[in-house]
Design a protein around this motif. Structure first.
Motif, PDB file in Angstrom:
ATOM      1  N   VAL A 119      -5.223  11.169   3.249  1.00  0.00           N
ATOM      2  CA  VAL A 119      -6.182  11.637   2.238  1.00  0.00           C
ATOM      3  C   VAL A 119      -6.240  10.724   1.010  1.00  0.00           C
ATOM      4  O   VAL A 119      -7.230  10.724   0.273  1.00  0.00           O
ATOM      5  N   LEU A 120      -5.164   9.950   0.769  1.00  0.00           N
ATOM      6  CA  LEU A 120      -5.177   8.963  -0.313  1.00  0.00           C
ATOM      7  C   LEU A 120      -4.594   7.654   0.207  1.00  0.00           C
ATOM      8  O   LEU A 120      -3.565   7.656   0.886  1.00  0.00           O
ATOM      9  N   ARG A 121      -5.261   6.553  -0.129  1.00  0.00           N
ATOM     10  CA  ARG A 121      -4.754   5.239   0.252  1.00  0.00           C
ATOM     11  C   ARG A 121      -4.893   4.314  -0.959  1.00  0.00           C
ATOM     12  O   ARG A 121      -6.008   3.979  -1.371  1.00  0.00           O
ATOM     13  N   PHE A 122      -3.752   3.959  -1.559  1.00  0.00           N
ATOM     14  CA  PHE A 122      -3.715   3.113  -2.745  1.00  0.00           C
ATOM     15  C   PHE A 122      -3.101   1.760  -2.383  1.00  0.00           C
ATOM     16  O   PHE A 122      -2.363   1.641  -1.409  1.00  0.00           O
ATOM     17  N   ALA A 123      -3.380   0.767  -3.211  1.00  0.00           N
ATOM     18  CA  ALA A 123      -2.771  -0.551  -3.003  1.00  0.00           C
ATOM     19  C   ALA A 123      -2.431  -1.198  -4.339  1.00  0.00           C
ATOM     20  O   ALA A 123      -3.037  -0.889  -5.367  1.00  0.00           O
ATOM     21  N   ALA A 124      -1.454  -2.081  -4.306  1.00  0.00           N
ATOM     22  CA  ALA A 124      -1.128  -2.950  -5.440  1.00  0.00           C
ATOM     23  C   ALA A 124      -1.402  -4.370  -4.999  1.00  0.00           C
ATOM     24  O   ALA A 124      -0.857  -4.827  -3.985  1.00  0.00           O
ATOM     25  N   ALA A 125      -2.274  -5.068  -5.717  1.00  0.00           N
ATOM     26  CA  ALA A 125      -2.628  -6.450  -5.390  1.00  0.00           C
ATOM     27  C   ALA A 125      -2.315  -7.334  -6.595  1.00  0.00           C
ATOM     28  O   ALA A 125      -2.997  -7.260  -7.616  1.00  0.00           O
ATOM     29  N   TYR A 126      -1.273  -8.137  -6.478  1.00  0.00           N
ATOM     30  CA  TYR A 126      -0.843  -9.005  -7.568  1.00  0.00           C
ATOM     31  C   TYR A 126      -1.067 -10.463  -7.176  1.00  0.00           C
ATOM     32  O   TYR A 126      -0.710 -10.892  -6.080  1.00  0.00           O
ATOM     33  N   GLY A 127      -1.642 -11.232  -8.078  1.00  0.00           N
ATOM     34  CA  GLY A 127      -1.845 -12.660  -7.828  1.00  0.00           C
ATOM     35  C   GLY A 127      -3.223 -12.945  -7.253  1.00  0.00           C
ATOM     36  O   GLY A 127      -3.824 -12.129  -6.546  1.00  0.00           O
TER      37      GLY A 127
ATOM     38  N   GLU B 232       0.831  -1.209   0.000  1.00  0.00           N
ATOM     39  CA  GLU B 232       0.000   0.000   0.000  1.00  0.00           C
ATOM     40  C   GLU B 232       0.863   1.256   0.000  1.00  0.00           C
ATOM     41  O   GLU B 232       2.038   1.238   0.382  1.00  0.00           O
ATOM     42  N   VAL B 233       0.236   2.339  -0.474  1.00  0.00           N
ATOM     43  CA  VAL B 233       0.867   3.659  -0.528  1.00  0.00           C
ATOM     44  C   VAL B 233      -0.147   4.660   0.012  1.00  0.00           C
ATOM     45  O   VAL B 233      -1.324   4.611  -0.359  1.00  0.00           O
ATOM     46  N   THR B 234       0.298   5.551   0.880  1.00  0.00           N
ATOM     47  CA  THR B 234      -0.633   6.540   1.439  1.00  0.00           C
ATOM     48  C   THR B 234      -0.084   7.947   1.270  1.00  0.00           C
ATOM     49  O   THR B 234       1.123   8.162   1.166  1.00  0.00           O
ATOM     50  N   LEU B 235      -1.000   8.907   1.263  1.00  0.00           N
ATOM     51  CA  LEU B 235      -0.650  10.327   1.223  1.00  0.00           C
ATOM     52  C   LEU B 235      -1.239  10.988   2.467  1.00  0.00           C
ATOM     53  O   LEU B 235      -2.439  10.885   2.724  1.00  0.00           O
ATOM     54  N   GLU B 236      -0.376  11.660   3.228  1.00  0.00           N
ATOM     55  CA  GLU B 236      -0.812  12.335   4.447  1.00  0.00           C
ATOM     56  C   GLU B 236      -0.828  13.846   4.215  1.00  0.00           C
ATOM     57  O   GLU B 236       0.088  14.403   3.595  1.00  0.00           O
ATOM     58  N   LYS B 237      -1.857  14.488   4.747  1.00  0.00           N
ATOM     59  CA  LYS B 237      -1.919  15.957   4.711  1.00  0.00           C
ATOM     60  C   LYS B 237      -2.571  16.455   5.994  1.00  0.00           C
ATOM     61  O   LYS B 237      -3.678  16.015   6.330  1.00  0.00           O
ATOM     62  N   ASP B 238      -1.878  17.324   6.689  1.00  0.00           N
ATOM     63  CA  ASP B 238      -2.361  17.878   7.960  1.00  0.00           C
ATOM     64  C   ASP B 238      -2.744  16.778   8.946  1.00  0.00           C
ATOM     65  O   ASP B 238      -3.785  16.848   9.631  1.00  0.00           O
TER      66      ASP B 238
ATOM     67  N   LEU C 185     -13.844  -6.094   0.535  1.00  0.00           N
ATOM     68  CA  LEU C 185     -14.886  -5.296  -0.117  1.00  0.00           C
ATOM     69  C   LEU C 185     -16.270  -5.807   0.268  1.00  0.00           C
ATOM     70  O   LEU C 185     -17.171  -5.014   0.574  1.00  0.00           O
ATOM     71  N   LYS C 186     -16.434  -7.121   0.287  1.00  0.00           N
ATOM     72  CA  LYS C 186     -17.723  -7.725   0.665  1.00  0.00           C
ATOM     73  C   LYS C 186     -18.108  -7.383   2.098  1.00  0.00           C
ATOM     74  O   LYS C 186     -19.274  -7.175   2.418  1.00  0.00           O
ATOM     75  N   LYS C 187     -17.104  -7.330   2.972  1.00  0.00           N
ATOM     76  CA  LYS C 187     -17.362  -7.067   4.388  1.00  0.00           C
ATOM     77  C   LYS C 187     -17.516  -5.581   4.698  1.00  0.00           C
ATOM     78  O   LYS C 187     -17.787  -5.203   5.841  1.00  0.00           O
ATOM     79  N   GLY C 188     -17.332  -4.747   3.687  1.00  0.00           N
ATOM     80  CA  GLY C 188     -17.444  -3.313   3.905  1.00  0.00           C
ATOM     81  C   GLY C 188     -16.272  -2.728   4.662  1.00  0.00           C
ATOM     82  O   GLY C 188     -16.383  -1.671   5.293  1.00  0.00           O
ATOM     83  N   LYS C 189     -15.143  -3.413   4.629  1.00  0.00           N
ATOM     84  CA  LYS C 189     -13.949  -2.960   5.347  1.00  0.00           C
ATOM     85  C   LYS C 189     -12.857  -2.516   4.379  1.00  0.00           C
ATOM     86  O   LYS C 189     -11.674  -2.640   4.668  1.00  0.00           O
ATOM     87  N   PHE C 190     -13.268  -1.986   3.245  1.00  0.00           N
ATOM     88  CA  PHE C 190     -12.307  -1.632   2.202  1.00  0.00           C
ATOM     89  C   PHE C 190     -11.878  -0.184   2.374  1.00  0.00           C
ATOM     90  O   PHE C 190     -12.681   0.729   2.259  1.00  0.00           O
ATOM     91  N   LEU C 191     -10.584   0.029   2.616  1.00  0.00           N
ATOM     92  CA  LEU C 191     -10.081   1.364   2.936  1.00  0.00           C
ATOM     93  C   LEU C 191      -9.460   2.081   1.749  1.00  0.00           C
ATOM     94  O   LEU C 191      -9.140   3.264   1.844  1.00  0.00           O
ATOM     95  N   TYR C 192      -9.292   1.364   0.618  1.00  0.00           N
ATOM     96  CA  TYR C 192      -8.489   1.912  -0.468  1.00  0.00           C
ATOM     97  C   TYR C 192      -9.320   2.724  -1.470  1.00  0.00           C
ATOM     98  O   TYR C 192     -10.459   2.383  -1.783  1.00  0.00           O
ATOM     99  N   HIS C 193      -8.683   3.771  -1.982  1.00  0.00           N
ATOM    100  CA  HIS C 193      -9.315   4.580  -3.032  1.00  0.00           C
ATOM    101  C   HIS C 193      -9.043   3.995  -4.419  1.00  0.00           C
ATOM    102  O   HIS C 193      -9.869   4.121  -5.320  1.00  0.00           O
ATOM    103  N   PHE C 194      -7.870   3.400  -4.581  1.00  0.00           N
ATOM    104  CA  PHE C 194      -7.491   2.818  -5.873  1.00  0.00           C
ATOM    105  C   PHE C 194      -6.652   1.577  -5.634  1.00  0.00           C
ATOM    106  O   PHE C 194      -5.823   1.534  -4.716  1.00  0.00           O
ATOM    107  N   VAL C 195      -6.860   0.551  -6.494  1.00  0.00           N
ATOM    108  CA  VAL C 195      -6.041  -0.658  -6.427  1.00  0.00           C
ATOM    109  C   VAL C 195      -5.570  -1.015  -7.830  1.00  0.00           C
ATOM    110  O   VAL C 195      -6.371  -1.123  -8.762  1.00  0.00           O
ATOM    111  N   GLU C 196      -4.249  -1.190  -7.966  1.00  0.00           N
ATOM    112  CA  GLU C 196      -3.681  -1.725  -9.200  1.00  0.00           C
ATOM    113  C   GLU C 196      -3.729  -3.244  -9.079  1.00  0.00           C
ATOM    114  O   GLU C 196      -2.986  -3.828  -8.293  1.00  0.00           O
TER     115      GLU C 196
END
Length: 400
Positions: free
Chosen positions: A284-292, A274-280, A303-314
């Motif tokens: 404010v941004l939380r990305f992830a890379a999911a391979y395999g 995962e990669v995050t961007l912090e401001k103040d 995602l099914k459990k409603g516990k998905f924190l990411y804005h974008f996933v590669e």
């Protein structure tokens, strides 16, 4: 995979390429085809590492080999990835800005990997399809560039071009069969045949040709008589780098922050980061890379459990990313060739990075060919729609 799809995938092999090559040698010129081959950036490090060449030499020698067979044009698909990344960047920013009004605006999942897309459409269905970025993959866009833009430049109808993609994985063969990848007016697929990097090496072996003995020929470009220069790549260690490009673009566009370097945090394994961007003091941004497949399943469970924190996933189907596609860097017993893969990663990392925004040809094509960045033609040419496909379990055999 259905039996019909299996038959059509099976037809995408070396014999099909030689069928067209032989057709072009016959007297009836009305049946001749212009043969164009487009090479994926993640295939070139395989040829470089396997034959102990620089990546630039590998590109030129591969071009020389293909032209010695009778291929007319050899292209690099990096320009198609430029378009795909730029469209993905814009779409993410728009989705982020609509996130409080639209339920399915976020998260956004990358759309470049055909193995992931097939799994999403046929197994996960409506749970994820509305979250998939609508930007076409680089292969799809290259099909539009060759049979749309380039065909027009050469005064050719699309059906007069036979377009081959050289790719690192077999799933690209299935992607070429998509209905939204077809021009009905000319009864023409935008990509006629996908051959893996390994299948190209098999042709070399059948011809008893070594890459080191082939004459170097500069790779063609889509623009008149201009030839391609040195090989370039996008950010990202083993793929086209959607995460890095979208993250940096969103940080600037949404929060006016210039991100120079991205720090990955490995979670359960090296293929889920995962990669995050912090401001103040706020994330404010939380990305992830999911391979395999294992990481994709864990992602979907959250995602099914409603516990998905990411804005974008590669999302990429192959563990290790595109360089580790099953169409290359495999041992004879079908296992990853770890030593060769390590060499390929070193070769790929050493290729200079070029930002899509700096490609002047792309900017010119947005205006001259696509009628502006926000035009209807951009939506028609560079975007598609992913939706649930109703298939019975017996028709599915998705393996990575």
């Amino acid at each position: 995979m259905t039996s019909e799809e299996g038959a059509r995938v099976f037809q995408q092999n070396q014999k099909e390429l030689f069928r067209i090559l032989n057709l072009n040698k016959k007297c009836d010129t009305s049946k001749h085809k212009v043969l164009a081959v487009s090479i994926c950036p993640q295939s070139l490090p395989y040829f470089a590492a396997k034959f102990n060449l620089s990546v630039n030499d590998a590109a030129k020698r591969l071009c020389g080999f293909l032209k010695s067979l009778g291929v007319h044009y050899v292209f690099d698909t990096t320009i198609a990835a430029d378009f795909s990344i730029l469209e993905s960047q814009r779409e993410f920013v728009q989705r982020y800005q609509r996130r409080n009004q639209e339920e399915h605006a976020l998260p956004m999942f990358a759309s470049a990997c055909p193995g992931w897309i097939r799994y999403a459409e046929r197994v996960l269905t409506n749970l994820v399809t509305s979250h998939i970025c609508t930007a076409k993959s680089p292969q799809q866009i290259m099909g539009s560039l060759v049979k749309g833009y380039f065909a027009r430049q050469q005064n050719l109808s699309p059906d007069k071009i036979f377009h081959v993609i050289v790719a690192p994985c077999y799933d690209k063969k299935l992607e070429a069969l998509r209905e939204d990848f077809y021009t009905a007016l000319y009864n023409s697929q935008e990509v006629d045949c996908v051959l893996t990097s390994g299948e190209i090496v098999q042709i070399m072996e059948q011809k008893n040709v070594s890459m080191k003995d082939v004459t170097e020929v500069a790779v063609d470009s889509l623009f008149d008589e201009i030839k391609e220069g040195d090989v370039v790549r996008h950010d990202g260690k083993r793929s086209d780098g959607y995460l890095e490009h979208i993250f940096k673009h969103a940080a600037k566009e949404l929060f006016d922050m210039d991100v120079k370097e991205i720090t990955y945090k490995a979670l359960k394994n090296k293929d889920f980061q995962e990669v995050t961007l912090e401001k103040d003091g706020e994330t404010v941004l939380r990305f992830a890379a999911a391979y395999g497949f294992r990481n994709i399943q864990n992602m979907v469970l959250k995602l099914k459990k409603g516990k998905f924190l990411y804005h974008f996933v590669e999302v990429l189907a192959c563990p290790g990313g595109c360089l580790n596609g099953k169409g290359q860097a495999q041992t004879e017993d079908g296992k990853p060739d770890k030593a060769l893969l390590h060499q390929m990663e070193e070769v790929y990392a050493a290729i200079p990075v070029r930002l899509p925004e700096t490609n002047l040809h792309v900017q010119k094509m947005y205006q001259d060919w696509l009628e502006g960045v926000d035009s209807k033609k951009v939506q028609e040419t560079l975007h598609t729609k992913y939706s649930a496909v109703n298939e019975t379990a017996s028709n599915l055999d998705i393996k990575w």
